[in-house]
Write a protein that holds these residues in place. Sequence first.
Motif, short mmCIF file in Angstrom:
data_model
loop_
_atom_site.label_atom_id
_atom_site.label_comp_id
_atom_site.label_asym_id
_atom_site.label_seq_id
_atom_site.Cartn_x
_atom_site.Cartn_y
_atom_site.Cartn_z
N VAL A 114 0.78 -1.12 0.18
CA VAL A 114 -0.02 0.12 0.06
C VAL A 114 0.76 1.30 0.00
N PRO A 115 0.53 2.21 -0.54
CA PRO A 115 1.21 3.63 -0.64
C PRO A 115 1.44 4.10 0.75
N SER A 116 2.64 5.10 0.88
CA SER A 116 2.79 5.49 2.21
C SER A 116 3.38 6.87 1.78
N VAL A 117 3.18 7.78 2.88
CA VAL A 117 3.82 9.14 2.72
C VAL A 117 4.70 9.46 3.92
N GLU A 118 5.66 10.51 3.37
CA GLU A 118 6.57 10.93 4.18
C GLU A 118 6.59 12.62 4.01
N TYR A 119 6.72 13.23 4.98
CA TYR A 119 6.71 14.65 4.86
C TYR A 119 8.14 15.40 5.42
N ALA A 120 8.69 16.33 4.50
CA ALA A 120 10.04 16.96 5.16
C ALA A 120 10.10 18.17 4.47
N PRO A 121 10.95 19.04 4.96
CA PRO A 121 10.92 20.54 4.53
C PRO A 121 11.43 20.47 3.20
N GLY A 122 10.88 21.47 2.35
CA GLY A 122 11.08 21.78 0.96
C GLY A 122 11.56 22.96 0.67
N GLY A 123 11.55 23.53 -0.21
CA GLY A 123 12.09 24.85 -0.72
C GLY A 123 11.45 25.67 -1.56
N GLY A 124 10.07 25.31 -1.81
CA GLY A 124 9.50 26.06 -2.68
C GLY A 124 8.32 27.06 -2.15
N CYS A 125 7.55 27.68 -2.96
CA CYS A 125 6.54 28.61 -2.73
C CYS A 125 5.21 28.04 -2.75
N PRO A 126 4.25 28.28 -1.78
CA PRO A 126 2.93 27.73 -1.93
C PRO A 126 2.34 28.17 -3.39
N ASP A 127 1.76 27.23 -4.00
CA ASP A 127 0.83 27.69 -5.37
C ASP A 127 -0.29 26.57 -5.19
#
Length: 204
Positions: free
Chosen positions: A126-139
Amino acid sequence: MGEPVDERGIMDGRLALELAGTIRHDGSGRVADDLDGAGGTARWLASVAALLPDGAPARVDEEIHAQVVTLRGAVRALFARAVAPGPPSPADTHLQPPADEALSLLNAAAARQPVVPRLRWEGPDVPSVEYAPGGGCPDAVAALARAAIVFLDGPERDRLRACTAPSCARYFVQAHGRQQWCGTACGNRARAARHYRRHAAART
C-alpha cells in the motif's frame, strides 16, 4: 532534506476527488471537461477556493492551466491504480501517463510547497507518505498535488471506486459495500441501460 514533519490532515483530501471529477458525464452521453482552457480552469479553481490553503490564484494563464491538466492526468492514473483489480474509469485511460510517471509528476508538483509530501508506492504494498521541509513557494498546483497525496495515503483510498454507469467518468468513495455508482442519477441511468439490454435481447 532534514527532519520529517507531519502535515497529515492539514490538506483536505477532498480536493483530489474534485480534481479527478473535472472530467465528468455531461448528462447527454458525452464526457465534459471542466478544465477547458485557462478560463475553465480559473472557474474551477474559484469553485474550490475554500479548500485551497491560499485560495484560488488571482490569475490563471495557459501555463497554470497546462499544469493543472497534467496533474489531473497523474491523479486519475493513480486512482486507476488504486481501484485495481476493479475497472478504472474508461473516459481517459488512453490519455493517462504510466503509473510510475504519474507518481513522479505528482511528487514533483507537491515539491513546490515549503513542506514537501512524498508518496512511495513500491510493488504490491500500500502507498505511504513522508513529509519533509522543502524549498518552494505555496501555489494552487502544489496544493492540489498535496491533496492527492493525502487522499492516497488515507483510509478512503481503499473505498475508492470508478463509477460503472454508462458514460460516467467519475471516481467516488464507496459509502457501503454494494455501491456501484457515484450518485442517484448514474444509478438510474445504469438500471435503465440494463433494462433496455434485457428487452433488446429478449426480442432477438
